[in-house]
Motif scaffolding. Structure first.
Motif, PDB file in Angstrom:
ATOM      1  N   ASN A  58       2.036 -16.888  34.210  1.00 29.17           N
ATOM      2  CA  ASN A  58       1.585 -15.598  33.675  1.00 29.17           C
ATOM      3  C   ASN A  58       0.887 -15.762  32.327  1.00 29.17           C
ATOM      4  N   PHE A  59       1.365 -16.702  31.520  1.00 27.79           N
ATOM      5  CA  PHE A  59       0.699 -16.929  30.239  1.00 27.79           C
ATOM      6  C   PHE A  59      -0.728 -17.428  30.464  1.00 27.79           C
ATOM      7  N   GLN A  60      -0.911 -18.242  31.476  1.00 31.37           N
ATOM      8  CA  GLN A  60      -2.269 -18.684  31.799  1.00 31.37           C
ATOM      9  C   GLN A  60      -3.144 -17.493  32.188  1.00 31.37           C
ATOM     10  N   LYS A  61      -2.563 -16.534  32.879  1.00 33.14           N
ATOM     11  CA  LYS A  61      -3.318 -15.326  33.233  1.00 33.14           C
ATOM     12  C   LYS A  61      -3.726 -14.555  31.986  1.00 33.14           C
ATOM     13  N   SER A  66      -2.623  -8.569  30.555  1.00 33.95           N
ATOM     14  CA  SER A  66      -2.582  -8.224  29.137  1.00 33.95           C
ATOM     15  C   SER A  66      -1.375  -8.859  28.467  1.00 33.95           C
ATOM     16  N   ALA A  67      -1.463  -9.040  27.169  1.00 31.57           N
ATOM     17  CA  ALA A  67      -0.335  -9.572  26.403  1.00 31.57           C
ATOM     18  C   ALA A  67       0.870  -8.651  26.521  1.00 31.57           C
ATOM     19  N   GLU A  68       0.628  -7.360  26.537  1.00 29.26           N
ATOM     20  CA  GLU A  68       1.727  -6.394  26.648  1.00 29.26           C
ATOM     21  C   GLU A  68       2.429  -6.511  27.990  1.00 29.26           C
ATOM     22  N   GLU A  69       1.662  -6.594  29.063  1.00 29.97           N
ATOM     23  CA  GLU A  69       2.270  -6.717  30.399  1.00 29.97           C
ATOM     24  C   GLU A  69       3.065  -8.016  30.500  1.00 29.97           C
ATOM     25  N   PHE A  70       2.513  -9.083  29.962  1.00 28.06           N
ATOM     26  CA  PHE A  70       3.195 -10.373  29.973  1.00 28.06           C
ATOM     27  C   PHE A  70       4.526 -10.300  29.234  1.00 28.06           C
TER      28      PHE A  70
END
Length: 450
Positions: free
Chosen positions: A416-419, A426-430
């Protein structure tokens, strides 16, 4: 926050509720049940103290040579014991332990850091080492804070691994490139971002920074987040602060460096690729830990780079996340625990522990080794210890005691961080995803404690 170099007493260790060393967690947990058997009900055996044992190195990519040297030294002292070395890449070690716990084939001794300790201990695979240490020549010669930290990280108030080293987050920077560009050392986050931008010339394949997008990326991202926001607690009640709006904004700023001031290949880089890229290319800054110091010395010499403690805010406040203590564990299924324990004792003894940590650039667990001259000569190690001893560094204690911590912080969320880096999440969704998993794991752990 202090890192203690004094010798420990076992009574003192048990009396303390929580002690952090360097950048490692110290959280008190209540004991879990243990029927005395190992994984799959195999209790193992003390054995004759001779014969063969198997040792799994949990970071073969960079530590194989020094372990082979220590094993050779061990053979001279104990000619009747043969150590079979098995190197396991750091990114695969947890899954290899988990698979072997279920299917058999565990080693006698294995490298088990604090980050994965609770998960392995929860599967009843590790031998408690409290009684063995009491009777050992190591008793009173291990850093008290490290012993406290791995005891707490195991989640059962038992010592499941003998600490060997502590590392710390370090910002390495190319002094030659900074000097040529007329830049100040990146001692603050403001100076860090300024340097990342000014040192980048994509047409010349020059970059201000290299970001970790592959295996191990989450811890580095957390370090950058909390370092910028100044939030010092991982939990606010029973909820994590990971997705605090300030952390979201900090992560957005950090990941915005990708492809702007970093190489595009960074999205897949684990630490070995990242370090090799920094050592061989024209990149201004690298976040890693003390473990890569000697790699930089070999590649660049001591005059072209420095390693500083993580940047501070403009007012001088330094916040960083905890880094786990590494250690050696004895597996319950071992058929030769006596010989296996001799190997652990030898590896954590003054000479061997000093030799290993000098090679790694890490802080020794053996208090005698911590007084050796090479500490003063390895600037990043010396500065890290000083920053942690000064009391000015605030440590965000990561929840290593959660059996699910290593899975959540690696396998579940590294993709997910790669996404996020690629703009597909988004950073928030992550961070909301990570927070939900952590809050669930914390609730389950709390319930299990009764």
């Amino acid at each position: 926050m202090k890192i203690s170099m004094r010798r420990s007493s076992r009574g003192g260790r048990r009396a303390a509720a929580a002690v952090a060393v360097g950048a490692v967690l110290a959280l008190t947990a209540t004991a879990c049940g243990d029927d005395g058997s190992g994984a799959g009900g195999d209790k193992g055996d003390e054995g004759s103290g001779k014969g063969e044992i198997t040792f799994w190195d949990n970071n073969t990519a960079v530590r194989r040579d020094i372990w082979m040297e220590i094993i050779k030294d061990f053979k001279k002292k104990y000619p009747d014991i043969k150590v079979n070395y098995v190197g396991v890449p750091a990114e695969n070690v947890q899954s290899k332990y988990d698979t072997s716990i279920q299917g058999g084939g565990l080693p006698d001794v294995g490298g088990v850091g604090a980050a994965m300790l609770a998960g392995i201990a929860a599967q009843n695979a590790l031998e408690p080492l409290d009684a063995r240490l009491e009777k050992s020549s190591l008793n009173g010669k291990l850093n008290e804070g490290m012993v406290e930290s791995v005891t707490a990280a195991g989640g059962q108030e038992k010592l499941f691994t003998i600490p060997t080293s502590a590392s710390n987050g370090v910002l390495y920077y190319r002094t030659d490139l900074f000097e040529a560009a007329g830049l100040d050392a990146p001692t603050t986050w403001t100076k860090f971002y300024e340097a990342a931008d000014k040192l980048t010339d994509r047409d010349k394949n020059e970059f201000g920074y290299t970001i970790r997008g592959g295996a191990g990326s989450i811890a580095q991202a957390l370090d950058a987040m909390y370092g910028q926001t100044g939030i010092t607690e991982f939990w606010n009640g029973d909820k994590t602060t990971v997705n605090d709006p300030k952390n979201v904004a900090a992560l957005e700023k950090y990941v915005a460096l990708y492809k702007k001031d970093t190489p595009e290949a960074d999205v897949n880089n684990d630490f070995t690729k990242m370090v090799a890229q920094w050592d061989s290319g024209k990149i201004g800054m690298l976040n890693h830990n003390l473990g890569s110091y000697q790699d930089h010395v070999k590649a660049l010499g001591v005059d072209k780079f420095r390693g500083l403690a993580n940047p501070t805010s403009d007012d001088g406040t330094r916040v960083q996340v905890s880094n786990p203590v590494d250690g050696l564990a004895l597996f319950k299924s071992s058929k030769n625990k006596t010989a296996a324990w001799k190997f652990i004792e030898f590896a954590a003894s003054h000479e061997s522990n000093s030799k290993w940590n000098e090679s790694a650039g890490a802080i020794p667990s053996n208090t005698e080794a911590a007084q050796d001259a090479w500490i003063d000569e390895a600037e990043p190690t010396k500065l890290a210890a000083e920053a942690l001893s000064s009391g000015s560094t605030k440590i965000v204690q990561l929840p290593y005691y959660l059996p699910d911590w290593n899975t959540i912080s690696k396998a579940d969320n590294e993709p997910n961080f790669q996404k996020v880096l690629l703009g597909k999440m988004s950073a928030e969704e992550f961070l909301d995803t990570v927070a939900e998993q952590l809050n669930t794991a914390q609730a389950e752990w709390t319930a299990q404690q009764g």
